[in-house]
Design a protein around this motif. Sequence first.
Motif, PDB file in Angstrom:
ATOM      1  N   LEU A  19       0.822  -1.234  -0.059  1.00 13.61           N
ATOM      2  CA  LEU A  19       0.077   0.105   0.004  1.00 13.61           C
ATOM      3  C   LEU A  19       0.961   1.299   0.025  1.00 13.61           C
ATOM      4  CD1 LEU A  19      -2.408  -1.018   3.082  1.00 13.61           C
ATOM      5  CD2 LEU A  19      -3.041  -0.662   0.840  1.00 13.61           C
ATOM      6  N   ALA A  20       0.319   2.213  -0.507  1.00 12.59           N
ATOM      7  CA  ALA A  20       0.998   3.523  -0.431  1.00 12.59           C
ATOM      8  C   ALA A  20       0.017   4.368   0.586  1.00 12.59           C
ATOM      9  CB  ALA A  20       1.033   4.497  -1.758  1.00 12.59           C
ATOM     10  N   VAL A  21       0.635   4.591   1.957  1.00 17.76           N
ATOM     11  CA  VAL A  21      -0.033   5.084   2.609  1.00 17.76           C
ATOM     12  C   VAL A  21       0.200   6.436   2.819  1.00 17.76           C
ATOM     13  CG1 VAL A  21      -0.191   5.355   5.331  1.00 17.76           C
ATOM     14  CG2 VAL A  21       0.361   3.145   4.417  1.00 17.76           C
ATOM     15  N   GLU A  22      -0.742   7.416   2.537  1.00 15.99           N
ATOM     16  CA  GLU A  22      -0.784   8.528   2.242  1.00 15.99           C
ATOM     17  C   GLU A  22      -1.206   9.604   3.264  1.00 15.99           C
ATOM     18  OE1 GLU A  22      -1.396   8.523  -2.853  1.00 15.99           O
ATOM     19  OE2 GLU A  22      -2.542  10.224  -1.622  1.00 15.99           O
ATOM     20  N   VAL A  23      -0.168  10.459   3.653  1.00 16.63           N
ATOM     21  CA  VAL A  23      -0.651  11.402   4.883  1.00 16.63           C
ATOM     22  C   VAL A  23      -0.646  12.884   4.714  1.00 16.63           C
ATOM     23  CG1 VAL A  23       0.063   9.635   6.834  1.00 16.63           C
ATOM     24  CG2 VAL A  23       1.657  11.459   5.795  1.00 16.63           C
ATOM     25  N   ASP A  24      -1.607  13.570   5.254  1.00 12.86           N
ATOM     26  CA  ASP A  24      -1.547  15.148   5.121  1.00 12.86           C
ATOM     27  C   ASP A  24      -0.413  15.591   5.609  1.00 12.86           C
ATOM     28  OD1 ASP A  24      -4.050  14.994   3.787  1.00 12.86           O
ATOM     29  OD2 ASP A  24      -5.028  15.699   5.797  1.00 12.86           O
ATOM     30  N   GLY A  25       0.316  16.848   4.999  1.00 12.77           N
ATOM     31  CA  GLY A  25       1.295  17.639   5.428  1.00 12.77           C
ATOM     32  C   GLY A  25       1.218  18.385   6.643  1.00 12.77           C
ATOM     33  N   PRO A  26       2.080  19.138   6.993  1.00  9.74           N
ATOM     34  CA  PRO A  26       3.492  19.524   5.812  1.00  9.74           C
ATOM     35  C   PRO A  26       4.341  18.470   6.331  1.00  9.74           C
ATOM     36  CG  PRO A  26       3.341  20.923   8.094  1.00  9.74           C
ATOM     37  CD  PRO A  26       2.029  20.258   8.113  1.00  9.74           C
ATOM     38  N   ILE A  27       4.975  18.008   5.158  1.00  9.16           N
ATOM     39  CA  ILE A  27       5.946  16.938   5.091  1.00  9.16           C
ATOM     40  C   ILE A  27       7.443  17.854   4.898  1.00  9.16           C
ATOM     41  CG2 ILE A  27       6.917  14.644   4.121  1.00  9.16           C
ATOM     42  CD1 ILE A  27       4.289  14.469   5.524  1.00  9.16           C
ATOM     43  N   PRO A  28       8.087  17.599   5.635  1.00  8.12           N
ATOM     44  CA  PRO A  28       9.632  18.474   5.513  1.00  8.12           C
ATOM     45  C   PRO A  28      10.246  18.071   4.131  1.00  8.12           C
ATOM     46  CG  PRO A  28       9.745  17.117   7.392  1.00  8.12           C
ATOM     47  CD  PRO A  28       8.214  16.825   6.722  1.00  8.12           C
ATOM     48  N   ALA A  29      10.934  18.916   3.765  1.00 10.71           N
ATOM     49  CA  ALA A  29      11.971  18.527   2.560  1.00 10.71           C
ATOM     50  C   ALA A  29      12.800  17.372   3.012  1.00 10.71           C
ATOM     51  CB  ALA A  29      12.772  19.600   2.136  1.00 10.71           C
ATOM     52  N   THR A  30      12.901  16.440   2.206  1.00 19.02           N
ATOM     53  CA  THR A  30      13.503  15.080   2.413  1.00 19.02           C
ATOM     54  C   THR A  30      14.505  14.644   1.258  1.00 19.02           C
ATOM     55  OG1 THR A  30      11.591  14.542   3.781  1.00 19.02           O
ATOM     56  CG2 THR A  30      13.125  12.668   2.976  1.00 19.02           C
ATOM     57  N   LEU A  31      15.625  14.247   1.357  1.00 18.64           N
ATOM     58  CA  LEU A  31      16.287  13.835   0.382  1.00 18.64           C
ATOM     59  C   LEU A  31      16.051  12.082   0.316  1.00 18.64           C
ATOM     60  CD1 LEU A  31      19.739  15.633   1.026  1.00 18.64           C
ATOM     61  CD2 LEU A  31      18.224  15.914  -0.756  1.00 18.64           C
ATOM     62  N   PRO A  32      16.072  11.663  -1.017  1.00 23.91           N
ATOM     63  CA  PRO A  32      15.903  10.361  -1.126  1.00 23.91           C
ATOM     64  C   PRO A  32      16.607   9.281  -0.628  1.00 23.91           C
ATOM     65  CG  PRO A  32      15.827  11.620  -3.342  1.00 23.91           C
ATOM     66  CD  PRO A  32      16.496  12.439  -2.377  1.00 23.91           C
ATOM     67  N   GLY A  33      16.204   8.414   0.252  1.00 27.53           N
ATOM     68  CA  GLY A  33      17.058   7.759   1.069  1.00 27.53           C
ATOM     69  C   GLY A  33      16.977   7.903   2.411  1.00 27.53           C
ATOM     70  N   GLN A  34      16.679   9.153   2.686  1.00 29.66           N
ATOM     71  CA  GLN A  34      16.267   9.345   4.190  1.00 29.66           C
ATOM     72  C   GLN A  34      14.974   8.911   4.651  1.00 29.66           C
ATOM     73  OE1 GLN A  34      16.657  13.897   4.023  1.00 29.66           O
ATOM     74  NE2 GLN A  34      17.819  13.475   5.490  1.00 29.66           N
ATOM     75  N   PHE A  35      14.929   8.787   6.035  1.00 32.93           N
ATOM     76  CA  PHE A  35      13.510   7.853   6.525  1.00 32.93           C
ATOM     77  C   PHE A  35      12.933   8.414   7.518  1.00 32.93           C
ATOM     78  CE2 PHE A  35      16.934   6.622   8.963  1.00 32.93           C
ATOM     79  CZ  PHE A  35      16.608   6.248  10.017  1.00 32.93           C
ATOM     80  N   PHE A  36      11.767   8.042   7.785  1.00 35.48           N
ATOM     81  CA  PHE A  36      10.957   8.575   9.014  1.00 35.48           C
ATOM     82  C   PHE A  36      10.595   7.368   9.869  1.00 35.48           C
ATOM     83  CE2 PHE A  36       9.415  13.082   7.909  1.00 35.48           C
ATOM     84  CZ  PHE A  36      10.046  13.052   6.689  1.00 35.48           C
TER      85      PHE A  36
END
Length: 262
Positions: A19-36
Amino acid sequence: MQTSLHPLRRLRDLGGGSLAVEVDGPIPATLPGQFFMLRTGERWPVLLPRPFSLYDRADDGSWGSFLIKAIGPGTRALADTQPGEKIWLTGPLGRPFPPEERDPICVAGGVGLAPFLLLARQRHRQRQRTRLLFGGRSRAALAGIDDFAGIAEVHASTDDGSHGFRGMVTALLLDLLGKGTVRAGESVFCCGPDPMMVAVAKVCEQHGLRCFLSLETYMACGYGVCNGCTVKVQGPRFHGWPYSKTCTEGPVYEACELVHDH
Ligand SMILES: Cc1cc2nc3c(=O)[nH]c(=O)nc-3n(C[C@H](O)[C@H](O)[C@H](O)COP(=O)(O)OP(=O)(O)OC[C@H]3O[C@@H](n4cnc5c(N)ncnc54)[C@H](O)[C@@H]3O)c2cc1C
Ligand code: FES
């Protein structure tokens, strides 16, 4: 890094149990490979949050998504979240794929696809070429592949030949090396199951490709305090210390930095 609570926007079925779990922002700027680090606002079944790569993000940060396959209690709780329910996000965390390596060849298996959508989007905007090599057992295992249409050159492989090249993703990489689609001196970014990453790193070493791996190490805190995520390493970046915390110095390592016990 920040921690914030985000309402679920929608769950998008990608097939094959993902699944793609989509959440409302604000989502901070993120570089590919970084994680939450993620956990549900209510009914989180385990003690600790779980790490997930940011899969996609609106250009203005008004929403973001995570690619999740339910394999245990945390991923099941995230997959069971209903629209309007909230999810805690802490991030962005970790070291991304090296932004200075241009026109990367991305090799993915399973949910290892997750860091590459954001990467393909950002590189496409920078007029760079992204080649995606995505391998799975069958077509159903290639969850998310359609999201790359128009932003990456997609090369799929399946063990059963039901889609794309028949064989493992390492065989596909060798095939593309033979055809000149991939050339010595280029950089491979890889994320997937450990045996796949070991095999990809070996092909890269034999054919003069630089190789960067994003490790899916089990993590407890995600920001450097618990020592729960260490891997054995070598090289000048670590100043002689033989261990590295994947949550702060990774999850992305150059393959030659990792030491394997045989
Ligand atoms: C930087 C990073 C990014 C990640 N991104 C994603 C992502 O985008 N999408 C996604 O679906 N998952 C991702 N993962 C993996 C995910 O965080 C783990 O699989 C998580 O443990 C799942 O939690 P759970 O509670 O559902 O299952 P758990 O109970 O934690 O695990 C279920 C089963 O898998 C085993 N397991 C879990 N993780 C590992 C591991 N690293 N090595 C060996 N065995 C393991 C457990 O022992 C258990 O048997 C990522 C991990 C890291 C470190
Ligand atoms: S997860 Fe705690 S130090 Fe890395």
